[in-house]
Design a protein around this motif. Sequence first.
Motif, mmCIF file in Angstrom:
data_model
loop_
_atom_site.group_PDB
_atom_site.id
_atom_site.type_symbol
_atom_site.label_atom_id
_atom_site.label_comp_id
_atom_site.label_asym_id
_atom_site.label_seq_id
_atom_site.Cartn_x
_atom_site.Cartn_y
_atom_site.Cartn_z
ATOM 1 N N LEU A 177 -2.439 5.480 5.206
ATOM 2 C CA LEU A 177 -3.356 4.849 4.512
ATOM 3 C C LEU A 177 -2.722 3.502 5.084
ATOM 4 O O LEU A 177 -3.818 2.545 5.260
ATOM 5 N N LEU B 210 0.891 -1.267 -0.211
ATOM 6 C CA LEU B 210 -0.258 -0.207 0.046
ATOM 7 C C LEU B 210 1.061 1.331 0.327
ATOM 8 O O LEU B 210 0.291 2.152 -0.816
ATOM 9 N N VAL B 211 1.926 1.414 0.824
ATOM 10 C CA VAL B 211 2.742 2.415 1.099
ATOM 11 C C VAL B 211 3.458 2.707 -0.427
ATOM 12 O O VAL B 211 3.267 3.914 -0.861
ATOM 13 N N LEU C 79 -7.012 11.859 4.005
ATOM 14 C CA LEU C 79 -6.937 11.228 2.597
ATOM 15 C C LEU C 79 -8.080 11.153 2.208
ATOM 16 O O LEU C 79 -7.858 11.258 0.601
ATOM 17 N N GLU D 191 -3.198 14.527 2.083
ATOM 18 C CA GLU D 191 -2.627 14.011 2.947
ATOM 19 C C GLU D 191 -1.335 14.541 2.568
ATOM 20 O O GLU D 191 -0.894 14.095 1.589
ATOM 21 N N ALA E 132 2.264 1.580 -3.403
ATOM 22 C CA ALA E 132 1.908 1.929 -4.622
ATOM 23 C C ALA E 132 1.552 3.223 -4.360
ATOM 24 O O ALA E 132 0.871 4.257 -5.394
ATOM 25 N N THR E 133 1.002 4.055 -3.094
ATOM 26 C CA THR E 133 0.507 5.740 -2.506
ATOM 27 C C THR E 133 1.456 6.380 -2.074
ATOM 28 O O THR E 133 1.137 7.303 -2.376
ATOM 29 N N ARG E 134 2.490 5.866 -1.431
ATOM 30 C CA ARG E 134 2.833 6.681 -0.807
ATOM 31 C C ARG E 134 2.521 7.435 0.698
ATOM 32 O O ARG E 134 3.000 8.640 1.133
ATOM 33 N N TYR E 135 1.561 6.626 1.001
ATOM 34 C CA TYR E 135 0.395 7.192 2.070
ATOM 35 C C TYR E 135 0.700 6.484 3.375
ATOM 36 O O TYR E 135 0.177 5.658 3.266
ATOM 37 N N GLY F 8 -8.114 14.259 0.107
ATOM 38 C CA GLY F 8 -7.238 14.662 -1.155
ATOM 39 C C GLY F 8 -5.395 15.877 -0.664
ATOM 40 O O GLY F 8 -4.701 15.943 -1.636
ATOM 41 N N LYS G 265 2.765 12.928 1.264
ATOM 42 C CA LYS G 265 2.879 10.896 1.102
ATOM 43 C C LYS G 265 4.612 11.643 1.841
ATOM 44 O O LYS G 265 5.456 12.293 2.232
#
Length: 211
Positions: A150, A141-142, A198, A203, A144-147, A201, A205
């Motif tokens: 999340l 997840l991180v 999040l 948040e 793929a999204t750098r969040y 939009g 990264k």
Amino acid sequence: MMNLALRFVAIAIVGYLFGSFNTAIVVSKCFLHKDIRTMGSGNAGLTNSLRCMGKNYTLLVLLGDVLKTVFAVWLAVVVFQPVSGLIPVAKLVCGLFVVAGHMFPLYFGFKGGKGVLAGATLCAMFNWKILLILLVVFVVLVAATRYVSLGSVVIATAFPFMSLGYYWNSPSRIPVFILTLIIGGGVVYMHRGNIKRLLNGTENKLSFHKT
């Protein structure tokens, strides 16, 4: 012999006192002469340490938060050795209070981190197989999204349900589920601001550069 109630009270106190040693705050004050809670996102945790203090100091934060959890949970195992059937529950009780101490540290005005690293370390000592699956989900997840938030929220949500499935045939499945639900729910609650960002939009990264 110490009765069960006293054993649980003892490991809860030990867990909270160890958890209250927030390494990010200690490192920022000792080496930067600042409080990590006044920097970046204001969170006394690993991600904000990486953003604000860089990799070397963050390694100290990681090491300290892992060791405090490991030592506290190990003490819980020692205390419950005479009643070994309750060791999984004892680990979770102690770990719950370590996470609580990390979030609301006694020594630092009850304002700390979000408990992800302490919770992950607890999970490793509780059941490494569950941690391995959660870690894979987190990394994917991180990446793929750098969040980071999340990934943290997703694995915190999954933790109690995976624990329930793994211990389904165990007499301890109900206390295990309740305790892991409280731990996971606490981590999600501490990320409520991140969840809002999040959804909006906004948040931040993950970045490996010190700000």
